[in-house]
Design a protein around this motif. Structure first.
Motif, PDB file in Angstrom:
ATOM      1  N   MET A   1       9.035  29.749  52.334  1.00 19.00           N
ATOM      2  CA  MET A   1       7.980  28.744  52.421  1.00 19.00           C
ATOM      3  C   MET A   1       6.763  29.252  51.656  1.00 19.00           C
TER       4      MET A   1
ATOM      5  N   GLY B   1      11.540  20.663  46.907  1.00 23.53           N
ATOM      6  CA  GLY B   1      12.328  21.841  47.232  1.00 23.53           C
ATOM      7  C   GLY B   1      13.138  22.307  46.039  1.00 23.53           C
TER       8      GLY B   1
ATOM      9  N   ARG C   1      10.463  26.153  49.309  1.00 27.26           N
ATOM     10  CA  ARG C   1       9.710  24.965  49.713  1.00 27.26           C
ATOM     11  C   ARG C   1       8.299  25.132  49.178  1.00 27.26           C
TER      12      ARG C   1
ATOM     13  N   HIS D   1       6.248  18.669  49.145  1.00 31.32           N
ATOM     14  CA  HIS D   1       7.511  18.082  49.612  1.00 31.32           C
ATOM     15  C   HIS D   1       8.591  18.143  48.541  1.00 31.32           C
TER      16      HIS D   1
END
Length: 420
Positions: free
Chosen positions: A142, A300, A293, A298
């Motif tokens: 992330m 990926g 991510r 939003h």
């Protein structure tokens, strides 16, 4: 032992997995596919994520905000509405808005967990059976541009871990530690953390292997055969196609984004609406080893063997097909600051796949009203790969036991005015 043949309408992930579990129960199976090959629609055009921890329902106030902003600024969010399409999707949007309150969102998430709690175990069984291979579990990385964003993201996933579907996220890492994990990160990736538990694979490889497995066990795929209508007559189901009527003991409607046209004549208003997802392939100087991510974009990024796939967007223009190149450009602009060593003009495999969206983010799974030999299994939104195995196992139960096996949370009639 079960007798008769089950006709599965749709050769996407839900249809193919349903065929597998029906075979396991001893049924003969025919798959009727509208396209020229198995795995149409969104079955191959996705991020390949088997992600119970990321299976929260789409309807929420944040997504509603994104959709409203996109009407005046198309590049501002990930949930895109087209003003011209509003009349075509008005019924869906009205019910989506009603499902977006915090209470409804949390209840829908609890319902999705009824399926997701079975996902990992069923996937492990499919790996052991040799149907799924090359399943990756190095973790999701992330990435964020600020520590505040990273801490908020980590706190959210920590709350998700308390649902029991994933471990807690690992500690937050600064820029240098991130580069040691992934040398190809761009300047926007300043802080981040690894989150494990969810896995990924190449969805096209999965479709091909599953299709080969089904064929070797006697499943007959009938290609280029769209089903126009179906009805139950006594102890059989008749499926109308352009080349004639197909008869079966049971039928499963797993036609993805095209399901609504089959549901309405059966008295089901499911409001299954196509939400287009986009993907393309990039060729990084340093291919990633984790799923990436990218902050609040939003978007990926998934490593798939010798390919790196970028995925994102829910484009609600009211149609199931047609690629808008501008959507790909938006994704590139959002992703570019997070990645280095990429010629974005050299991207390949630009694709669009329609996800079957429902107003509350939950699938429709159950028997048709007054026609218990017709089983509905559609409306999996962006979670088709994660929910395919548990859905298909439930489909096999419904074929074997009828409405007694139904799970009320996924009732196909929940949006239908039953007084009609």
């Amino acid at each position: 032992m079960p007798t008769g043949e089950v006709a599965v309408v749709g050769g996407g992930l839900i249809g193919l997995f349903s065929a597998h579990y029906l075979l396991e129960r001893g049924y003969a199976v025919t798959v009727l596919e509208a396209g020229s090959g198995l795995g149409g629609g969104a079955a191959r055009v996705n991020g390949g994520w088997v992600c119970p921890a990321r299976s929260d329902p789409l309807p929420s106030w944040g997504v509603v905000r994104d959709g409203m902003r996109s009407l005046t600024s198309p590049g501002s969010g990930s949930f895109l509405l087209s003003a011209r399409a509003l009349p075509r999707v008005a019924g869906y949007l009205a019910r989506f808005l009603a499902s977006s309150s915090k209470g409804r969102f949390l209840r829908s998430w609890d319902d999705l967990d009824l399926l997701n709690r079975r996902t990992a175990g069923l996937v492990d069984e499919l790996v052991e059976a040799g149907i799924i291979d090359a399943l990756q579990d190095e973790g999701f990385l992330m990435l964020h541009s600020t520590r505040d964003e990273a801490e908020a993201s980590r706190a959210s996933l920590l709350a998700v871990s308390r649902r029991g579907l994933c471990p807690a996220p690992e500690p937050i890492l600064e820029r240098q530690a991130l580069l040691e994990l992934e040398p190809g990160l761009g300047d926007a990736a300043q802080v981040g953390f690894v989150h494990r538990g969810d896995r990924w694979l190449d969805p096209s490889r999965l479709v091909d292997r599953l299709g080969e497995s089904l064929a070797s066990r006697g499943v007959r795929p009938v290609r280029d055969t769209p089903v126009l209508a179906l009805r139950q007559r006594g102890t059989s189901v008749e499926l109308a196609t352009r080349s004639g009527v197909v008869e079966a003991s049971h039928a499963v409607i797993a036609a993805g984004a095209w399901s609504e046209q089959l549901l309405r004549p059966l008295g089901i208003r499911g409001y299954v609406t196509p939400g287009k997802g986009y993907s393309f392939t990039i060729h990084p100087e340093h291919p990633p080893t984790h799923v990436l991510r990218l902050g609040e974009t939003h978007v990926g990024v998934t490593p798939m063997g010798d390919r790196t796939r970028v995925v994102g967007m829910v484009d609600l223009d009211g149609t199931p097909e047609g690629l808008h190149a501008g959507r790909i450009d938006v994704m590139k602009r959002k992703a570019a600051p997070y990645l280095s060593g990429i010629d974005w003009r050299a991207s390949t495999d630009e694709q669009v796949g329609p996800r079957p969206m429902t107003p509350d983010g939950k699938p429709l799974i159950g028997c048709a009203p007054g026609a218990e030999r017709i089983v509905v299994a559609t409306g999996h939104n962006m979670l088709g790969l994660s929910l395919a195995a548990p859905t298909a196992s439930l489909v096999a139960d419904l074929v074997a036991h009828g409405p007694a096996a139904a799970v009320p949370a996924f009732d196909p009639m929940r949006f239908t005015d039953r007084r009609r």
